[in-house]
Design a protein around this motif. Structure first.
Motif, PDB file in Angstrom:
ATOM      1  N   GLN A  32       0.823  -1.201   0.000  1.00  0.00           N
ATOM      2  CA  GLN A  32       0.000   0.000   0.000  1.00  0.00           C
ATOM      3  C   GLN A  32       0.866   1.263   0.000  1.00  0.00           C
ATOM      4  OE1 GLN A  32      -3.989   0.040   2.128  1.00  0.00           O
ATOM      5  NE2 GLN A  32      -2.947  -1.558   3.279  1.00  0.00           N
ATOM      6  N   LEU A  33       1.984   1.253   0.722  1.00  0.00           N
ATOM      7  CA  LEU A  33       2.889   2.398   0.715  1.00  0.00           C
ATOM      8  C   LEU A  33       3.502   2.605  -0.664  1.00  0.00           C
ATOM      9  CD1 LEU A  33       4.769   1.970   4.128  1.00  0.00           C
ATOM     10  CD2 LEU A  33       2.989   3.628   3.550  1.00  0.00           C
ATOM     11  N   PHE A  34       3.848   1.499  -1.311  1.00  0.00           N
ATOM     12  CA  PHE A  34       4.392   1.589  -2.670  1.00  0.00           C
ATOM     13  C   PHE A  34       3.334   2.128  -3.637  1.00  0.00           C
ATOM     14  CE2 PHE A  34       4.919  -0.499  -6.847  1.00  0.00           C
ATOM     15  CZ  PHE A  34       6.129   0.085  -7.228  1.00  0.00           C
ATOM     16  N   LEU A  35       2.095   1.604  -3.519  1.00  0.00           N
ATOM     17  CA  LEU A  35       1.015   2.063  -4.387  1.00  0.00           C
ATOM     18  C   LEU A  35       0.681   3.534  -4.128  1.00  0.00           C
ATOM     19  CD1 LEU A  35      -1.418  -1.013  -4.268  1.00  0.00           C
ATOM     20  CD2 LEU A  35       0.012  -0.278  -6.181  1.00  0.00           C
ATOM     21  N   PHE A  36       0.832   3.964  -2.867  1.00  0.00           N
ATOM     22  CA  PHE A  36       0.587   5.374  -2.548  1.00  0.00           C
ATOM     23  C   PHE A  36       1.518   6.272  -3.357  1.00  0.00           C
ATOM     24  CE2 PHE A  36       1.927   9.110  -0.133  1.00  0.00           C
ATOM     25  CZ  PHE A  36       0.720   9.778  -0.004  1.00  0.00           C
ATOM     26  N   LEU A  37       2.789   5.934  -3.407  1.00  0.00           N
ATOM     27  CA  LEU A  37       3.757   6.743  -4.151  1.00  0.00           C
ATOM     28  C   LEU A  37       3.468   6.717  -5.646  1.00  0.00           C
ATOM     29  CD1 LEU A  37       7.036   5.736  -2.254  1.00  0.00           C
ATOM     30  CD2 LEU A  37       5.703   7.839  -1.999  1.00  0.00           C
ATOM     31  N   ILE A  38       3.128   5.529  -6.148  1.00  0.00           N
ATOM     32  CA  ILE A  38       2.835   5.404  -7.574  1.00  0.00           C
ATOM     33  C   ILE A  38       1.607   6.231  -7.960  1.00  0.00           C
ATOM     34  CG2 ILE A  38       2.121   3.810  -9.403  1.00  0.00           C
ATOM     35  CD1 ILE A  38       5.033   3.542  -8.671  1.00  0.00           C
ATOM     36  N   PHE A  39       0.531   6.076  -7.213  1.00  0.00           N
ATOM     37  CA  PHE A  39      -0.704   6.772  -7.565  1.00  0.00           C
ATOM     38  C   PHE A  39      -0.636   8.265  -7.232  1.00  0.00           C
ATOM     39  CE2 PHE A  39      -2.355   2.475  -7.795  1.00  0.00           C
ATOM     40  CZ  PHE A  39      -3.206   2.551  -8.891  1.00  0.00           C
ATOM     41  N   LEU A  40       0.200   8.645  -6.282  1.00  0.00           N
ATOM     42  CA  LEU A  40       0.421  10.064  -6.046  1.00  0.00           C
ATOM     43  C   LEU A  40       1.076  10.706  -7.271  1.00  0.00           C
ATOM     44  CD1 LEU A  40       0.351  12.511  -4.144  1.00  0.00           C
ATOM     45  CD2 LEU A  40       2.595  11.782  -3.267  1.00  0.00           C
ATOM     46  N   PHE A  41       2.045  10.006  -7.851  1.00  0.00           N
ATOM     47  CA  PHE A  41       2.683  10.482  -9.083  1.00  0.00           C
ATOM     48  C   PHE A  41       1.662  10.552 -10.218  1.00  0.00           C
ATOM     49  CE2 PHE A  41       4.614   9.246 -13.160  1.00  0.00           C
ATOM     50  CZ  PHE A  41       5.441  10.355 -13.372  1.00  0.00           C
ATOM     51  N   PHE A  42       0.841   9.509 -10.346  1.00  0.00           N
ATOM     52  CA  PHE A  42      -0.195   9.503 -11.371  1.00  0.00           C
ATOM     53  C   PHE A  42      -1.152  10.684 -11.200  1.00  0.00           C
ATOM     54  CE2 PHE A  42      -0.076   4.584 -12.072  1.00  0.00           C
ATOM     55  CZ  PHE A  42       1.093   4.739 -12.783  1.00  0.00           C
ATOM     56  N   TYR A  43      -1.561  10.915  -9.964  1.00  0.00           N
ATOM     57  CA  TYR A  43      -2.526  11.983  -9.693  1.00  0.00           C
ATOM     58  C   TYR A  43      -1.931  13.362 -10.001  1.00  0.00           C
ATOM     59  CZ  TYR A  43      -6.011  14.752  -7.183  1.00  0.00           C
ATOM     60  OH  TYR A  43      -6.981  15.664  -6.857  1.00  0.00           O
ATOM     61  N   MET A  44      -0.700  13.574  -9.608  1.00  0.00           N
ATOM     62  CA  MET A  44      -0.035  14.846  -9.917  1.00  0.00           C
ATOM     63  C   MET A  44       0.092  15.036 -11.423  1.00  0.00           C
ATOM     64  SD  MET A  44       2.941  14.875  -6.977  1.00  0.00           S
ATOM     65  CE  MET A  44       3.696  16.354  -7.660  1.00  0.00           C
ATOM     66  N   THR A  45       0.367  13.941 -12.149  1.00  0.00           N
ATOM     67  CA  THR A  45       0.458  14.016 -13.607  1.00  0.00           C
ATOM     68  C   THR A  45      -0.893  14.365 -14.224  1.00  0.00           C
ATOM     69  OG1 THR A  45       2.205  12.323 -13.566  1.00  0.00           O
ATOM     70  CG2 THR A  45       1.153  12.760 -15.688  1.00  0.00           C
ATOM     71  N   VAL A  46      -1.956  13.751 -13.690  1.00  0.00           N
ATOM     72  CA  VAL A  46      -3.309  14.051 -14.176  1.00  0.00           C
ATOM     73  C   VAL A  46      -3.631  15.525 -13.990  1.00  0.00           C
ATOM     74  CG1 VAL A  46      -5.766  13.666 -13.773  1.00  0.00           C
ATOM     75  CG2 VAL A  46      -4.218  11.721 -13.832  1.00  0.00           C
ATOM     76  N   VAL A  47      -3.405  16.036 -12.784  1.00  0.00           N
ATOM     77  CA  VAL A  47      -3.757  17.421 -12.459  1.00  0.00           C
ATOM     78  C   VAL A  47      -2.936  18.400 -13.297  1.00  0.00           C
ATOM     79  CG1 VAL A  47      -3.746  19.170 -10.648  1.00  0.00           C
ATOM     80  CG2 VAL A  47      -4.522  16.853 -10.131  1.00  0.00           C
ATOM     81  N   LEU A  48      -1.616  18.214 -13.309  1.00  0.00           N
ATOM     82  CA  LEU A  48      -0.751  19.145 -14.021  1.00  0.00           C
ATOM     83  C   LEU A  48      -0.963  19.057 -15.536  1.00  0.00           C
ATOM     84  CD1 LEU A  48       2.569  18.754 -11.976  1.00  0.00           C
ATOM     85  CD2 LEU A  48       0.893  20.608 -11.861  1.00  0.00           C
ATOM     86  N   GLY A  49      -1.104  17.832 -16.062  1.00  0.00           N
ATOM     87  CA  GLY A  49      -1.276  17.657 -17.507  1.00  0.00           C
ATOM     88  C   GLY A  49      -2.556  18.261 -18.012  1.00  0.00           C
ATOM     89  N   ASN A  50      -3.660  17.996 -17.332  1.00  0.00           N
ATOM     90  CA  ASN A  50      -4.940  18.533 -17.787  1.00  0.00           C
ATOM     91  C   ASN A  50      -5.054  20.035 -17.548  1.00  0.00           C
ATOM     92  OD1 ASN A  50      -6.781  16.231 -18.782  1.00  0.00           O
ATOM     93  ND2 ASN A  50      -5.951  15.382 -16.903  1.00  0.00           N
ATOM     94  N   LEU A  51      -4.473  20.521 -16.453  1.00  0.00           N
ATOM     95  CA  LEU A  51      -4.441  21.973 -16.237  1.00  0.00           C
ATOM     96  C   LEU A  51      -3.633  22.665 -17.326  1.00  0.00           C
ATOM     97  CD1 LEU A  51      -4.029  22.469 -12.370  1.00  0.00           C
ATOM     98  CD2 LEU A  51      -5.967  23.153 -13.804  1.00  0.00           C
ATOM     99  N   LEU A  52      -2.546  22.022 -17.744  1.00  0.00           N
ATOM    100  CA  LEU A  52      -1.714  22.592 -18.807  1.00  0.00           C
ATOM    101  C   LEU A  52      -2.500  22.724 -20.107  1.00  0.00           C
ATOM    102  CD1 LEU A  52       1.046  23.566 -19.781  1.00  0.00           C
ATOM    103  CD2 LEU A  52       1.637  21.187 -20.269  1.00  0.00           C
ATOM    104  N   ILE A  53      -3.284  21.711 -20.441  1.00  0.00           N
ATOM    105  CA  ILE A  53      -4.089  21.783 -21.660  1.00  0.00           C
ATOM    106  C   ILE A  53      -5.144  22.874 -21.543  1.00  0.00           C
ATOM    107  CG2 ILE A  53      -5.861  20.568 -22.992  1.00  0.00           C
ATOM    108  CD1 ILE A  53      -4.283  18.078 -22.808  1.00  0.00           C
ATOM    109  N   ILE A  54      -5.810  22.959 -20.395  1.00  0.00           N
ATOM    110  CA  ILE A  54      -6.843  23.971 -20.201  1.00  0.00           C
ATOM    111  C   ILE A  54      -6.253  25.375 -20.328  1.00  0.00           C
ATOM    112  CG2 ILE A  54      -8.461  24.966 -18.535  1.00  0.00           C
ATOM    113  CD1 ILE A  54      -8.809  22.115 -17.399  1.00  0.00           C
TER     114      ILE A  54
END
Length: 320
Positions: A32-54
């Motif tokens: 779960q700790l490993f998945l937390f780091l992975i999905f935190l990276f995914f989530y930051m990528t989602v937020v930053l990537g989509n905000l960049l397009i907007i």
């Protein structure tokens, strides 16, 4: 009408379940700790990537006036919101032993998940129509896809998502829940929740398939048919601009497949569930919103050009 509401409230009050337990993706604390780091990276990528397009679409007048980029801005906004429905809760659950969600919180997740998900499906269908007009009727493209029509189509997508999500919540809220309370997923969704009801859910599951399942399948088939017509038109009529049109269609088809295949798999088969459902759920709620910005920007010269202008204007070095 008032009697129906009173009956519904009585059913709700008789229910003994006020919260659900989410089993999540794993029960291992180390994993779960490993998945937390992975999905935190995914989530930051989602937020930053989509905000960049907007921001990119809003910052450039040419892109903002283009129907395709107008729709793309709305798609990025939906992806940004869709990831916020499930991922923050999942990240918090990775760091605690008890993964609890209240009944009202569960209904809220179902509502916004289906509201945004259905709106995205309708919007992708509209984007396919936009590409059809642009490629098959280029001389009248701006006349057909005028600003007023684009606004009306987007508004219709949001309205369709609202109606769809309202029916999904209605299916769940009328069911009695008295235990068990364990949901074998990392968020609340209709297929898992209705299996916990203390009543026969045959009719509800059939309604779910006829609503979510058929909606996903019909939109997917319409999109595939639309892009097939576009590809045939490109090959038979045009010689110049051939590669650009194919590149655009390939990007759209990739996004369509990543969204619709998991939805069709999850919602078009009632009365059974598989462990692989969680994998498809991750694709639908996390991976696809993360990949959309990459797919649309890396294969789009106009977007990359505008982003470079923004980088120079803001003095920020963006990785490419």
């Amino acid at each position: 009408m008032s009697l129906g509401i009173l009956d519904l409230m009585k059913k709700r009050n008789d229910s003994k379940v006020t919260e659900f337990v989410l089993l999540g993706l794993s029960s291992s604390w180390e994993l779960q700790l490993f998945l937390f780091l992975i999905f935190l990276f995914f989530y930051m990528t989602v937020v930053l990537g989509n905000l960049l397009i907007i921001v990119t679409v809003r910052a450039d007048a040419h892109l903002l006036q283009s129907p395709m980029y107008y729709f793309l801005g709305h798609l990025s906004f939906i992806d940004l919101c869709l990831s916020c429905v499930t991922v923050p809760k999942m990240l918090g659950d990775f760091l605690q032993q008890d993964k609890i969600i209240s009944f009202s919180g569960c209904l809220a997740q179902i509502y916004f998940l289906h509201f945004l998900g259905a709106s995205e499906m309708f919007l992708l269908t509209v984007m396919a129509y936009d590409r059809y007009v642009a490629i098959c009727n280029p001389l009248h493209y701006l006349t057909v896809m005028n600003r007023q029509l684009c606004f009306q189509l987007v508004f219709a997508c949001w309205c369709g998502g609202f109606i769809h999500s309202l029916t999904q919540v209605t299916l769940v809220i009328q069911l009695p829940f008295c235990g068990p309370t364990e949901l074998d997923n990392f968020y609340c969704d209709v297929p898992q929740v209705i299996k916990l009801a203390c009543t026969d859910t045959y009719v509800v599951e059939v309604l779910m398939v006829s609503n979510s399942g058929l909606l996903s399948l019909v939109c997917f088939l319409v999109l595939l048919f639309s892009y097939a017509i576009i590809l045939i038109t490109v090959r038979t009529r045009f010689r110049q601009g051939h590669s650009k049109a194919l590149s655009t269609c390939a990007s759209h088809l990739t996004v369509v497949s990543l969204i619709f295949v998991p939805c069709v798999f999850i919602y078009l088969r009632p009365f059974c569930s598989f462990s692989v459902d969680k994998v498809f759920s991750v694709f639908y709620t996390v991976i696809t919103p993360m990949l959309n910005p990459l797919i649309y920007t890396l294969r789009n010269a106009e977007m990359k050009t505008v982003m470079k202008k923004l980088r120079k204007a803001c003095g920020i070095l963006l990785p490419y």
